[in-house]
Design an enzyme around this catalytic site. Structure first.
Site, short mmCIF file in Angstrom:
data_model
loop_
_atom_site.label_atom_id
_atom_site.label_comp_id
_atom_site.label_asym_id
_atom_site.label_seq_id
_atom_site.Cartn_x
_atom_site.Cartn_y
_atom_site.Cartn_z
N ARG A 121 25.22 43.12 9.03
CA ARG A 121 26.50 43.32 8.71
C ARG A 121 26.59 44.56 7.72
O ARG A 121 27.45 45.34 7.24
CB ARG A 121 27.63 42.57 8.62
N HIS B 187 26.98 41.37 0.22
CA HIS B 187 28.03 40.59 0.56
C HIS B 187 28.76 39.93 -0.58
O HIS B 187 28.50 40.19 -1.75
CB HIS B 187 27.06 39.28 1.37
#
Length: 255
Positions: free
Chosen positions: A62, A184
């Site tokens: 991601r 993140h």
């Protein structure tokens, strides 16, 4: 010595964010909205004439996909790339894969809030035989077993992220001048804690919006001279508020 620029980019919404599940070290694709956020981040960087000379990402898809989409918009997907596990999201241990609302019903909102938002209390760990343990993932096969987390607190993320800052990102800032880090919520909070000298209480309350570049201008000692989110400040505030909502269990946006 000249100033340096550090660009921090939190990945866009993932499929498990959308499904309200704890993600951590599980590898999950971006949702359609997450891909839109990544493209938007690239447009912001173009508008602000930011041109990173190198990209650093975690080993998680991601973050990788977010950076690739943003750089493609910029016409800069050819720049050198370094990927490292020390930029990974916090390992959520036995919570990984679980629905957040169902977990809160089982253990209570207060306990889940401690696991998610305290500085030093990790969630319950997974054992070595659990498929969610990183020892079963080929990308970590060369790491010493004692480096592989079974669960992490934010304090643990700070401790494992800082060596990468000093050993990899700092040299590239000095050599190349402008560095993009796509990672993140928790690994970037750990880095911001270090850069801004935040207290434990302050970093616990910090919410980094998804898909909006955070740009630091660093002095010759690599201390922040200024920092800002690109684009509309109201949009950044709204996304940060959406991230804050996840701590109360109202909605998930990026664990």
């Amino acid at each position: 010595m000249p100033m340096s620029t550090l660009i921090l980019l939190r990945h866009g919404e993932s499929e498990w964010n959308l499904a309200n599940r704890f993600t951590g070290w599980e590898d999950v694709q971006l949702s359609p909205k997450g891909r839109e956020e990544a493209v938007e981040a690239g447009r912001m960087l173009v508008e602000e004439k930011q041109r990173p000379a190198i990209l650093h990402t975690s080993l998680q898809v991601r973050a990788i996909e977010t950076a690739e989409l943003a750089l493609k918009v910029m016409g800069m997907h050819w720049i050198p790339v370094k990927r490292h596990w020390r930029l990974n999201e916090r390992h959520y241990g036995a919570l990984q894969g679980l629905n957040k609302q169902e977990t809160a019903k089982k253990y209570g909102d207060e306990q889940v809030l401690v696991w998610r938002r305290s500085y030093s209390t990790p969630p319950p760990p997974v054992d070595a035989g659990d498929p969610r343990h990183p020892g079963h993932d080929a990308r970590y096969a060369e790491l010493a077993p004692e480096l592989l987390p079974a669960a992490e607190s934010l304090m643990d993320v700070v401790a494992r992220m800082l060596p990468y800052w000093y050993d990899a990102i700092v040299p590239d800032l000095r050599l190349r001048g402008c560095v993009l880090v796509a990672a993140h919520g928790n690994s970037l909070r750990a880095l911001v804690k270090h850069l801004d000298g935040l207290s434990e209480d302050a970093v616990v309350k910090l919410n980094i919006p998804t898909g909006i570049p955070l740009v630091y201008d660093l002095d010759p000692m690599l201390k922040p001279a200024s920092s800002r989110y690109l684009g509309d400040p109201a949009a950044a505030a709204a996304r940060a508020a959406a991230v804050a909502d996840q701590a109360t269990g109202t909605r998930s946006r990026g664990s």
